[in-house]
Design a protein around this motif. Structure first.
Motif, mmCIF file in Angstrom:
data_model
loop_
_atom_site.group_PDB
_atom_site.id
_atom_site.type_symbol
_atom_site.label_atom_id
_atom_site.label_comp_id
_atom_site.label_asym_id
_atom_site.label_seq_id
_atom_site.Cartn_x
_atom_site.Cartn_y
_atom_site.Cartn_z
ATOM 1 N N UNK A 12 0.836 -1.204 0.000
ATOM 2 C CA UNK A 12 0.000 0.000 0.000
ATOM 3 C C UNK A 12 0.871 1.256 0.000
ATOM 4 N N UNK A 13 1.963 1.236 0.754
ATOM 5 C CA UNK A 13 2.894 2.372 0.771
ATOM 6 C C UNK A 13 3.561 2.546 -0.592
ATOM 7 N N UNK A 14 3.887 1.437 -1.233
ATOM 8 C CA UNK A 14 4.461 1.517 -2.574
ATOM 9 C C UNK A 14 3.462 2.113 -3.563
ATOM 10 N N UNK A 15 2.214 1.700 -3.480
ATOM 11 C CA UNK A 15 1.186 2.206 -4.393
ATOM 12 C C UNK A 15 0.933 3.696 -4.192
ATOM 13 N N UNK A 16 0.975 4.142 -2.930
ATOM 14 C CA UNK A 16 0.720 5.554 -2.628
ATOM 15 C C UNK A 16 1.972 6.412 -2.762
ATOM 16 N N UNK A 17 3.144 5.778 -2.723
ATOM 17 C CA UNK A 17 4.385 6.540 -2.789
ATOM 18 C C UNK A 17 4.693 7.284 -1.504
ATOM 19 N N UNK A 18 4.129 6.823 -0.401
ATOM 20 C CA UNK A 18 4.339 7.460 0.904
ATOM 21 C C UNK A 18 3.889 6.507 1.999
ATOM 22 N N UNK A 19 4.291 6.781 3.214
ATOM 23 C CA UNK A 19 3.902 5.952 4.354
ATOM 24 C C UNK A 19 2.652 6.471 5.049
ATOM 25 N N UNK A 20 2.368 7.770 4.877
ATOM 26 C CA UNK A 20 1.256 8.381 5.606
ATOM 27 C C UNK A 20 0.849 9.677 4.939
ATOM 28 N N UNK A 21 -0.432 10.039 5.090
ATOM 29 C CA UNK A 21 -0.898 11.343 4.626
ATOM 30 C C UNK A 21 -2.199 11.704 5.326
ATOM 31 N N UNK A 22 -2.524 12.987 5.290
ATOM 32 C CA UNK A 22 -3.789 13.491 5.817
ATOM 33 C C UNK A 22 -4.733 13.685 4.640
ATOM 34 N N UNK A 23 -5.954 13.169 4.757
ATOM 35 C CA UNK A 23 -6.956 13.332 3.711
ATOM 36 C C UNK A 23 -8.214 13.940 4.307
#
Length: 85
Positions: A12-23
């Motif tokens: 999932x982190x690979x798909x998003x290109x990040x470990x965390x984000x605010x949405x």
């Protein structure tokens, strides 16, 4: 409308290109749902995230969910499928 922290693990982190984000998500009722988050993630990250979500799950308040109607908490973990489980 609610702002949530989304944490991504492994594929999932690979798909998003990040470990965390605010949405910031808009809910159908008093709170956004897993379905609203799923739709947002698919729009943002396309096929790579779709592959993860097809067999992965959402961890909300310590409970695994795939129920699109379930309300989200303040922090949601996106978990890929795990071998042997």
């Amino acid at each position: 409308m609610a702002t949530i922290t989304v944490r991504y693990f492994a594929a999932a982190a690979e798909a998003a290109g990040r470990d965390q984000e605010e949405l910031t998500l808009v809910g159908d009722g008093p709170a956004p749902t897993v379905g609203a988050l799923r739709a947002e993630l698919l729009e943002r990250y396309g096929a790579p995230m779709a592959a993860v979500l097809r067999s992965g799950s959402f961890l909300i308040d310590g409970k695994v969910s795939r129920d699109d109607g379930r309300a989200l908490g303040a922090v949601v973990d996106i978990l890929p499928p795990f071998a042997g489980g």
